[in-house]
Write an enzyme that holds these catalytic residues in place. Structure first.
Site, PDB file in Angstrom:
ATOM      1  N   SER A  48      -4.300   0.433  -2.698  1.00 37.11           N
ATOM      2  CA  SER A  48      -4.110   1.459  -3.729  1.00 37.11           C
ATOM      3  C   SER A  48      -3.570   2.722  -3.052  1.00 37.11           C
ATOM      4  CB  SER A  48      -5.444   1.771  -4.414  1.00 37.11           C
ATOM      5  OG  SER A  48      -6.305   2.414  -3.492  1.00 37.11           O
ATOM      6  N   ASP A  79      -0.691  -1.117  -4.866  1.00 37.51           N
ATOM      7  CA  ASP A  79      -1.368  -1.237  -6.164  1.00 37.51           C
ATOM      8  C   ASP A  79      -1.346   0.113  -6.892  1.00 37.51           C
ATOM      9  OD1 ASP A  79      -2.918  -2.539  -8.086  1.00 37.51           O
ATOM     10  OD2 ASP A  79      -4.811  -1.966  -7.132  1.00 37.51           O
ATOM     11  N   ASP A 101       3.032   2.098 -11.669  1.00 36.23           N
ATOM     12  CA  ASP A 101       2.173   2.196 -12.843  1.00 36.23           C
ATOM     13  C   ASP A 101       2.505   3.483 -13.586  1.00 36.23           C
ATOM     14  OD1 ASP A 101       0.268   2.492 -14.738  1.00 36.23           O
ATOM     15  OD2 ASP A 101      -1.462   2.374 -13.391  1.00 36.23           O
ATOM     16  N   GLY A 176     -13.455  -1.410 -12.491  1.00 33.90           N
ATOM     17  CA  GLY A 176     -14.800  -0.958 -12.150  1.00 33.90           C
ATOM     18  C   GLY A 176     -15.917  -1.916 -12.538  1.00 33.90           C
ATOM     19  N   SER A 209     -12.504  -8.378 -12.042  1.00 36.47           N
ATOM     20  CA  SER A 209     -13.704  -8.756 -11.287  1.00 36.47           C
ATOM     21  C   SER A 209     -14.776  -9.319 -12.213  1.00 36.47           C
ATOM     22  CB  SER A 209     -14.258  -7.543 -10.532  1.00 36.47           C
ATOM     23  OG  SER A 209     -13.506  -7.334  -9.349  1.00 36.47           O
TER      24      SER A 209
HETATM   25  O1  G3H Z   1      -7.118  -0.639  -9.662  1.00 36.71           O
HETATM   26  C1  G3H Z   1      -7.668   0.168  -8.977  1.00 36.71           C
HETATM   27  C2  G3H Z   1      -8.236  -0.129  -7.675  1.00 36.71           C
HETATM   28  O2  G3H Z   1      -9.517  -0.647  -7.804  1.00 36.71           O
HETATM   29  C3  G3H Z   1      -8.085   1.022  -6.721  1.00 36.71           C
HETATM   30  O3  G3H Z   1      -9.114   1.908  -6.709  1.00 36.71           O
HETATM   31  O4  G3H Z   1      -8.004   4.075  -6.036  1.00 36.71           O
HETATM   32  O5  G3H Z   1     -10.479   3.710  -5.797  1.00 36.71           O
HETATM   33  O6  G3H Z   1      -8.873   2.530  -4.294  1.00 36.71           O
HETATM   34  P1  G3H Z   1      -9.106   3.142  -5.651  1.00 36.71           P
HETATM   35  P1  13P Z   2     -11.530  -4.621 -10.647  1.00 36.66           P
HETATM   36  O1  13P Z   2     -12.069  -3.238 -10.691  1.00 36.66           O
HETATM   37  O2  13P Z   2     -11.980  -5.430 -11.816  1.00 36.66           O
HETATM   38  O3  13P Z   2     -11.811  -5.337  -9.375  1.00 36.66           O
HETATM   39  O4  13P Z   2      -9.931  -4.519 -10.787  1.00 36.66           O
HETATM   40  C1  13P Z   2      -9.168  -4.142  -9.683  1.00 36.66           C
HETATM   41  C2  13P Z   2      -7.752  -3.868 -10.018  1.00 36.66           C
HETATM   42  O5  13P Z   2      -7.273  -4.076 -11.111  1.00 36.66           O
HETATM   43  C3  13P Z   2      -6.921  -3.327  -8.947  1.00 36.66           C
HETATM   44  O6  13P Z   2      -5.631  -3.042  -9.371  1.00 36.66           O
HETATM   45 ZN    ZN Z   3      -5.630  -2.318 -11.429  1.00 35.20          ZN
END
Ligand code: G3H
Ligand code: 13P
Ligand code: ZN
Length: 305
Positions: A48, A79, A101, A176, A209
């Site tokens: 990310s 991501d 995105d 989440g 998840s």
């Molecule tokens: O889709 C989102 C991911 O779980 C990234 O989350 O920005 O906290 O690494 P983060």
């Molecule tokens: P989860 O929070 O369900 O694991 O999704 C992660 C996600 O979509 C990262 O892009």
């Molecule tokens: Zn995502």
């Protein structure tokens, strides 16, 4: 060459999904590499924007080099890239694919920005994922309060106008640990409508998840406090993989949760332990175990390398 496009096409043909597994440190990446290498599974390792700045570009690239050595069917992916600049940077330093995105923008501006990323990335052979609709959830850089389901007509126009290689669809999942207040659901009817307009096109499920109750129990038993956690059901995910064109399934929360719940347990049980290898190693093993289960039983990607 067996590049990412090869595996996306293979997944469409044989109905399996590539896990897109987020990592933010060495141990979480090792868990992903071990699980995918031992199961001979193709997969995507996802960074990310916030994980990218946490680790720094040099570390991400250095870690990703190890990944290819141990499993040549692992692909590095940005991501939820929010800007042209971050996507360009990822392309320039050797990512295999990027997600732009721009789903918070209106349709026209989403198309404009996504197309700009596609034009740049494609010149360098890098694949692009776009998003239409909004996936609920709050995680650092990824925020949306309500579901805005993908409109099949917009999805069709978006793919044709931008030239993206993969499309993230909003069909009821969220980011989440708190995905549902009642029973998990997925709008598979919307998915079918999208597939009718875009046959054989790689679709992506974010927020996928499963948030295993046993992991939440461990987390809470050892000093944590996670309330009302609920993930997507395995059954629904399996349907999306076996009966639909979902070929990339994003998973971050399950890795964080398995890693952290086990690490929390080790730290609580061993109050004199100061060696990070002892507790982080246990967290890493638990994450590997959970990922192996998902690869075998949900993504069905084992042996597809
Ligand atoms: O889709 C989102 C991911 O779980 C990234 O989350 O920005 O906290 O690494 P983060
Ligand atoms: P989860 O929070 O369900 O694991 O999704 C992660 C996600 O979509 C990262 O892009
Ligand atoms: Zn995502």
């Amino acid at each position: 060459m067996k590049d990412l496009r090869f595996y996306l096409n293979k997944a469409l043909k044989y109905h399996f999904a590539l896990g897109a597994f987020n990592f933010c440190n060495m141990e979480s990446l090792q868990a992903i590499i071990n699980a995918t290498a031992k199961t001979k599974s193709p997969a995507i390792i996802a960074v990310s924007e916030s994980a990218f700045s946490y680790m720094g570009a040099d570390f991400v690239i250095a870690l990703a080099k190890v990944e290819k050595k141990q499993n040549p069917a692992l692909f590095l992916h940005l991501d939820h890239g929010k800007t042209y600049e971050i996507c360009k940077k990822a392309v320039d330093i050797g990512f295999d694919s990027v997600m732009i995105d721009a789903s918070m923008l209106d349709f026209k501006d989403n198309v404009r920005l996504t197309k700009k990323v596609v034009n740049y990335a494609h010149k360098k052979g890098v694949l692009v994922e776009g998003e239409i609709g909004q996936i609920k959830g709050v995680e650092d850089n990824v925020q949306s309060k309500d579901h805005v389901y993908t409109s099949p007509n917009e999805a069709f126009k978006f793919v044709k106008q931008t030239g993206v290689d993969m499309l993230a669809v909003a069909i009821g999942t969220s980011h989440g640990v708190n995905k549902y207040s009642k029973n998990p659901t997925l709008k598979l009817d919307i998915l079918t409508q999208i597939e009718n307009l875009l046959p054989c096109f790689p679709l992506v499920l974010h927020g996928a998840s499963t948030v295993e109750p046993a992991l939440i129990e461990t987390f809470n038993n050892y000093g944590g406090n996670l309330d009302k956690a609920k993930g997507v059901s395995e059954q629904l995910l399996l349907q999306a993989v076996l009966q639909h064109n979902i070929v990339k399934i994003n998973t971050d929360t399950d890795i964080r949760l398995s890693f952290t719940s086990q690490t929390r347990k080790e730290l609580t049980l061993n109050k004199k332990e100061i060696d990070p290898r002892k507790y982080l190693g246990k967290g890493r093993n638990m994450a590997e175990q959970i990922l192996t289960y998902k690869i075998n039983n949900i993504f069905k990607s084992a042996g597809k390398r």
